[in-house]
Design a protein around this motif. Structure first.
Motif, PDB file in Angstrom:
ATOM      1  N   LEU A 238       0.822  -1.196   0.000  1.00 19.15           N
ATOM      2  CA  LEU A 238       0.000   0.000   0.000  1.00 19.15           C
ATOM      3  C   LEU A 238       0.863   1.257   0.000  1.00 19.15           C
ATOM      4  CD1 LEU A 238      -2.905   1.066   0.162  1.00 19.15           C
ATOM      5  CD2 LEU A 238      -2.688   1.068   2.649  1.00 19.15           C
ATOM      6  N   SER A 239       1.983   1.199   0.699  1.00 20.06           N
ATOM      7  CA  SER A 239       2.875   2.369   0.794  1.00 20.06           C
ATOM      8  C   SER A 239       3.511   2.718  -0.542  1.00 20.06           C
ATOM      9  CB  SER A 239       3.965   2.119   1.836  1.00 20.06           C
ATOM     10  OG  SER A 239       4.699   0.948   1.505  1.00 20.06           O
ATOM     11  N   ALA A 240       3.540   1.762  -1.456  1.00 19.52           N
ATOM     12  CA  ALA A 240       4.152   2.010  -2.765  1.00 19.52           C
ATOM     13  C   ALA A 240       3.205   2.708  -3.726  1.00 19.52           C
ATOM     14  CB  ALA A 240       4.624   0.689  -3.377  1.00 19.52           C
ATOM     15  N   LEU A 241       1.948   2.815  -3.356  1.00 21.42           N
ATOM     16  CA  LEU A 241       0.970   3.448  -4.240  1.00 21.42           C
ATOM     17  C   LEU A 241       1.083   4.962  -4.174  1.00 21.42           C
ATOM     18  CD1 LEU A 241      -2.234   1.342  -3.462  1.00 21.42           C
ATOM     19  CD2 LEU A 241      -0.763   1.173  -5.474  1.00 21.42           C
ATOM     20  N   GLY A 242       0.958   5.607  -5.304  1.00 22.18           N
ATOM     21  CA  GLY A 242       0.905   7.051  -5.332  1.00 22.18           C
ATOM     22  C   GLY A 242      -0.479   7.535  -4.924  1.00 22.18           C
ATOM     23  N   VAL A 243      -0.600   8.854  -4.732  1.00 22.07           N
ATOM     24  CA  VAL A 243      -1.880   9.421  -4.308  1.00 22.07           C
ATOM     25  C   VAL A 243      -2.967   9.141  -5.339  1.00 22.07           C
ATOM     26  CG1 VAL A 243      -3.111  11.548  -3.736  1.00 22.07           C
ATOM     27  CG2 VAL A 243      -0.759  11.215  -2.955  1.00 22.07           C
ATOM     28  N   ALA A 244      -2.651   9.336  -6.608  1.00 17.65           N
ATOM     29  CA  ALA A 244      -3.634   9.124  -7.671  1.00 17.65           C
ATOM     30  C   ALA A 244      -4.065   7.669  -7.723  1.00 17.65           C
ATOM     31  CB  ALA A 244      -3.061   9.563  -9.017  1.00 17.65           C
ATOM     32  N   ALA A 245      -3.092   6.766  -7.615  1.00 16.96           N
ATOM     33  CA  ALA A 245      -3.414   5.341  -7.662  1.00 16.96           C
ATOM     34  C   ALA A 245      -4.238   4.934  -6.441  1.00 16.96           C
ATOM     35  CB  ALA A 245      -2.134   4.515  -7.721  1.00 16.96           C
ATOM     36  N   PHE A 246      -3.916   5.513  -5.289  1.00 13.65           N
ATOM     37  CA  PHE A 246      -4.657   5.190  -4.076  1.00 13.65           C
ATOM     38  C   PHE A 246      -6.122   5.573  -4.220  1.00 13.65           C
ATOM     39  CE2 PHE A 246      -6.494   6.587  -0.071  1.00 13.65           C
ATOM     40  CZ  PHE A 246      -6.313   5.468   0.731  1.00 13.65           C
ATOM     41  N   PHE A 247      -6.367   6.811  -4.653  1.00 12.48           N
ATOM     42  CA  PHE A 247      -7.758   7.256  -4.758  1.00 12.48           C
ATOM     43  C   PHE A 247      -8.503   6.550  -5.890  1.00 12.48           C
ATOM     44  CE2 PHE A 247      -6.325  10.818  -2.110  1.00 12.48           C
ATOM     45  CZ  PHE A 247      -7.382  10.866  -1.207  1.00 12.48           C
ATOM     46  N   ALA A 248      -7.767   6.165  -6.927  1.00 10.16           N
ATOM     47  CA  ALA A 248      -8.409   5.403  -7.996  1.00 10.16           C
ATOM     48  C   ALA A 248      -8.924   4.071  -7.451  1.00 10.16           C
ATOM     49  CB  ALA A 248      -7.435   5.174  -9.140  1.00 10.16           C
ATOM     50  N   LEU A 249      -8.083   3.407  -6.639  1.00  7.45           N
ATOM     51  CA  LEU A 249      -8.507   2.139  -6.047  1.00  7.45           C
ATOM     52  C   LEU A 249      -9.577   2.362  -4.977  1.00  7.45           C
ATOM     53  CD1 LEU A 249      -5.078   0.286  -5.688  1.00  7.45           C
ATOM     54  CD2 LEU A 249      -6.872  -0.088  -7.397  1.00  7.45           C
ATOM     55  N   PHE A 250      -9.459   3.468  -4.251  1.00  9.66           N
ATOM     56  CA  PHE A 250     -10.427   3.765  -3.192  1.00  9.66           C
ATOM     57  C   PHE A 250     -11.823   3.955  -3.784  1.00  9.66           C
ATOM     58  CE2 PHE A 250     -12.729   6.601  -0.327  1.00  9.66           C
ATOM     59  CZ  PHE A 250     -12.531   5.982   0.893  1.00  9.66           C
ATOM     60  N   PHE A 251     -11.920   4.765  -4.806  1.00  9.96           N
ATOM     61  CA  PHE A 251     -13.225   4.983  -5.434  1.00  9.96           C
ATOM     62  C   PHE A 251     -13.694   3.739  -6.196  1.00  9.96           C
ATOM     63  CE2 PHE A 251     -11.864   9.593  -5.333  1.00  9.96           C
ATOM     64  CZ  PHE A 251     -12.707   9.918  -4.290  1.00  9.96           C
ATOM     65  N   GLY A 252     -12.739   3.000  -6.738  1.00 15.54           N
ATOM     66  CA  GLY A 252     -13.108   1.742  -7.393  1.00 15.54           C
ATOM     67  C   GLY A 252     -13.695   0.754  -6.405  1.00 15.54           C
ATOM     68  N   SER A 253     -13.107   0.702  -5.216  1.00 16.62           N
ATOM     69  CA  SER A 253     -13.628  -0.180  -4.175  1.00 16.62           C
ATOM     70  C   SER A 253     -15.008   0.283  -3.712  1.00 16.62           C
ATOM     71  CB  SER A 253     -12.673  -0.213  -2.986  1.00 16.62           C
ATOM     72  OG  SER A 253     -13.159  -1.060  -1.968  1.00 16.62           O
TER      73      SER A 253
END
Length: 809
Positions: A238-253
């Motif tokens: 999880l720490s390797a994810l960038g901010v954009a990738a994190f929120f993309a997965l967050f909203f995808g979830s």
């Protein structure tokens, strides 16, 4: 600010409802009482909502690309939206109009005119949502069945079709309400078991995170057996994810986890079945369902994170957690060192690996490397060890019960789609937007099944349909919340809420919170599930066009059709130019039917001394009413408001024709009596003695109508002309003819004696006669005075009270 959270329910009404809540919780569990209580309502309609325990965790993790922390965060945000936004909005809507049944009908019932177009879209999306409920529930039930019978994996789609057919057949055969015991037994058992089992899962996951090694083995076994086709695991920290990738997965979830709230929107659609006060039953069911949905999701996601359970398409995360508990807590226990690979395991692994390589020419499966021979050998060894840890123990029974109950609740989840979708279709038919046969819930259920049965083999997988499914119920959230916020003032006044009061502001604030939550959900869906948006728009548009064409016989609205056709007495088959015209005519009929039933109950027809069925038959003929509408419908214990303001006006216009209906019935009552006088008076006419026909007729009228003004009744009789009446009317008038024939001998002895004596020349021709007549069933008396003078002299009649006034005979 605190005023915004003030209760909009009148204190005395709320207090009275709270006193009844214990009874309302269990009302209707054995099909007794006046309707379904909270628990019966939940398990009849909301099994769909409860069944998402089977796959809500799977989808949340799948949307987060395997990252459990993101899935948990997304689910917490969604849960907050549900609890603080959607729940208050739905409870407010249910309080204002518990009989509405769905977002589309709610707009018609309490929404402003500028929003009424949403009811067409809401109905379309709700109906589509119902079809998708059947698809996703039947496929999921078939998938869970693989736990007990993995050898049936090749027949899972056939099994899904059988499940869909079975529930449809039950509902059509016995009706939605009488099917409650089926839902109650399955849903109740599942709920009780799930609460206990998930509590055990939460405790064991907290205390034993090292059991995570079992998850890999269980998933590997499922893959080898063909039960699971795709496994989604986090490919990076999880720490390797960038901010954009994190929120993309967050909203995808979030967009995927929304499916965990499916079925929630169906609960208010069951309002017509609920016990009274209906709003209290529905609101309590809404609260309990939300708590259950959130609670099961939190426990599952927590355990999935502790045990590193990936998203396994085609198989429930919940059941993997149950298998771990069954082996470690309720079984003999299993340690990593207990898993030993034998020569037999290696041989089977080599054979399976070679067969897959020959079949695919490449061991790659769906873009990533398939299991190696060593991994396959480990899977066989793990399966043998796991079976040994579970077989013959309490864990084996636990797994059997868990799998069976989960399959049953998923099977019963179709009830929410069938019953809720049929209710919305029936409402659309009542509005004239669908053919009239949809007013029968059984027809709607059968049509929903037919569409779902065609699509099940096409869709096949839960994760495919979930994108489309979410748009249906989230749009219902949006429409309901918006409608509550913009509720009409007259709808508030109907509930005793002043539009500018603190109570009104609190109610609108509930709608506003729902709007914020639902609009956010819809925005996330549009951005994350864009591929599904086109299909949803196309399907929704097609259903909306069907509604428009049915209602107006074209896409354009035709105001001239928005009224009931002219009533023509005796018309056996009414022809309607469009559905909206049919809707107005049926609203007119319902108004008259309720009026006639009320007149029967209050005794307004007792004066005619004729069986009510003859009166009803005549009214049906005079006003073009369908006799079937007088038949009692056990599911309706009170009048359900018309689904739109226009239809309510048509209903009330018909219902307010009390005087006209009574006058029409009285007219044909008089016709029967007048026919007797017309036919019988000739027996006493003797013009030689100055007794013309009018003298006899007037005397007979005065005796048979002692409470009616003489001039008035003579005017009516003078306008009488013998005629052949339709059988439906004559059946009533003939009874009044017979009544007059039976009454005449009892009333006429004095006057006929005078006439007889006159005929023999024994008394003068101008004798005045006074008679006392009992009226009102003998409770009162009237003195009638009349003259026997020949025609040409004015005959006067006086009616004198000997006691208090009484009703006419």
């Amino acid at each position: 600010m605190l005023k915004m959270f003030k209760s909009y329910v009148a204190p005395e009404e709320n207090e009275e409802a709270n006193k009844q809540l214990p009874r309302l919780m269990v009302e209707g569990l054995m099909l007794g009482g006046t309707g379904l209580g909270v628990l019966a309502l939940i398990f009849e309609i909301a099994a769909d909502a409860f069944s998402v325990a089977a796959y809500q965790t799977l989808l949340a993790i799948h949307g987060a690309d395997g990252h459990h922390e993101i899935a948990i965060g997304a689910f917490i945000v969604l849960s907050t939206m549900l609890l603080l936004g959607i729940v208050p909005a739905y409870k407010a809507g249910a309080y204002l109009r518990p009989n509405a049944g769905g977002s589309g009908p709610l707009v018609e019932a309490i929404g402003p005119a500028k929003m009424r177009w949403l009811s067409w879209i809401g109905t379309s999306l709700f109906f589509l949502d119902a079809v998708l409920t059947i698809i996703i529930s039947s496929i999921s039930a078939a998938d869970v069945t693989m736990l007990i019978y993995p050898q049936w994996a090749a027949y899972r789609i056939v099994l899904a079709e059988v499940f869909a057919l079975f529930i449809m057949a039950v509902l059509v055969a016995v009706g939605p309400k009488r099917a409650v015991p089926l839902f109650l037994i399955g849903g109740g058992a599942f709920t009780i078991f799930t609460i206990g089992a998930l509590s055990l899962v939460g405790v064991t996951a907290t205390a034993n995170p090292e059991w995570a090694f079992l998850a890999d083995g269980i998933v590997g076994r499922l893959e080898v057996n063909g039960v699971v086709e795709h496994v989604v695991e986090a490919k990076e920290e999880l720490s390797a994810l960038g901010v954009a990738a994190f929120f993309a997965l967050f909203f995808g979830s979030m967009s995927s986890a929304m499916l965990g709230f499916s079925g929630y929107e169906v609960i208010p659609a069951s309002g017509k079945h609920a016990a009274r006060p209906k709003w209290k039953v529905i609101n309590t069911a809404l609260t309990l369902a939300a708590v259950f949905l959130i609670g099961t999701g939190v426990f599952q996601l927590f355990a999935a994170q502790r045990w590193l359970i990936p998203a396994t398409e085609g198989y429930s995360t919940l059941l993997i957690e149950y298998e771990i508990v069954a082996a470690q807590m309720l079984g003999n226990g299993l340690e990593p060192e207990d898993i030993t690979i034998t020569a037999s395991d290696r041989r089977r692994a080599a054979e399976l690996y070679q067969s897959r390589e020959d079949e695919h020419h490449d061991p790659a499966v769906d873009g990533h490397g398939g299991p190696t021979e060593e991994e396959l050998a480990y899977t066989f060894a793990f399966t043998r060890a796991l079976n040994g840890a579970v077989e013959g123990t309490l864990g084996e029974s636990f797994l059997f019960v868990a799998g069976s109950l989960l399959a049953i609740i998923l099977l019963l989840a179709q009830g929410g789609g069938y019953v809720g979708g049929a209710a919305v279709a029936a409402n659309a038919a009542r509005l004239g937007r669908l053919p009239s046969f949809f007013e029968d819930d059984r027809i709607g259920i059968a049509v929903i099944w037919g569409v779902a049965a065609v699509l099940i083999p096409v869709i096949r997988e839960v994760v495919i349909v979930e994108s489309y499914y979410a748009f249906g119920f989230v749009s219902a959230f949006v429409i309901t919340s918006t409608t509550v916020y913009f509720v009409r003032n007259d709808a508030l006044l109907d509930k005793g809420i002043q539009p500018d009061s603190d109570e009104a502001k609190s109610l609108r604030f509930a709608g506003l919170r729902g709007m914020i939550a639902s609009y956010a959900m819809l925005l996330i869906l549009i951005t994350q599930k864009t591929d599904a948006l086109f299909a949803i728009v196309v399907a929704g548009t097609i259903i909306t066009i069907i509604q428009l064409y049915t209602a107006h016989r074209g896409i354009q609205v035709k105001p001239e059709l928005a009224q009931a056709p002219e009533v023509k007495a005796g018309a056996t088959h009414l022809a309607y130019e469009a559905g909206i015209q049919r809707a107005h005519d049926q609203a007119r009929q319902r108004g008259l039917v309720d009026l006639v039933n009320e007149l029967v109950e209050t005794g307004a027809f007792n004066k005619f001394n004729v069986g009510h069925q003859r009166i009803i038959k005549m009214v049906c003929h005079l006003y073009n009413l369908e006799p079937e509408m007088f038949e009692p419908h056990e599911e309706h214990h009170e009048r359900i408001e018309e689904p739109s303001l226009e239809l309510e006006k048509t209903y009330m216009d018909a219902y307010n024709q009390r005087e006209k209906v009574l006058n029409d019935i009285e007219y044909y009552s008089h016709f029967g009596i007048f026919t007797f006088i017309h036919n019988y008076h000739r027996n006493w006419v003797d013009e030689e003695h100055g007794r013309e026909g009018s003298v006899v007729q007037k005397a007979m009228l005065d005796l048979l109508f002692p409470l009616t003004d003489h001039d008035e009744i003579w005017k009516q009789y003078s306008a009488y002309k013998p005629a052949f009446l339709p059988e439906a009317i004559w059946q009533f008038s003939r009874e009044r003819y017979r009544w007059a024939k039976d009454q005449w001998p009892n009333l006429s002895d004095r006057i006929t004696t005078i006439w007889t004596l006159q005929d023999f020349g024994l008394i003068p021709a101008d004798v005045d006669v006074r008679m006392v007549i009992s009226v009102a069933g003998g409770r009162n008396y009237r003195m009638v005075k009349f003259s026997t003078k020949a025609e040409g002299e004015r005959l006067t009649t006086t009616i004198e009270d000997m006691e208090k006034p009484a009703d006419d005979v």
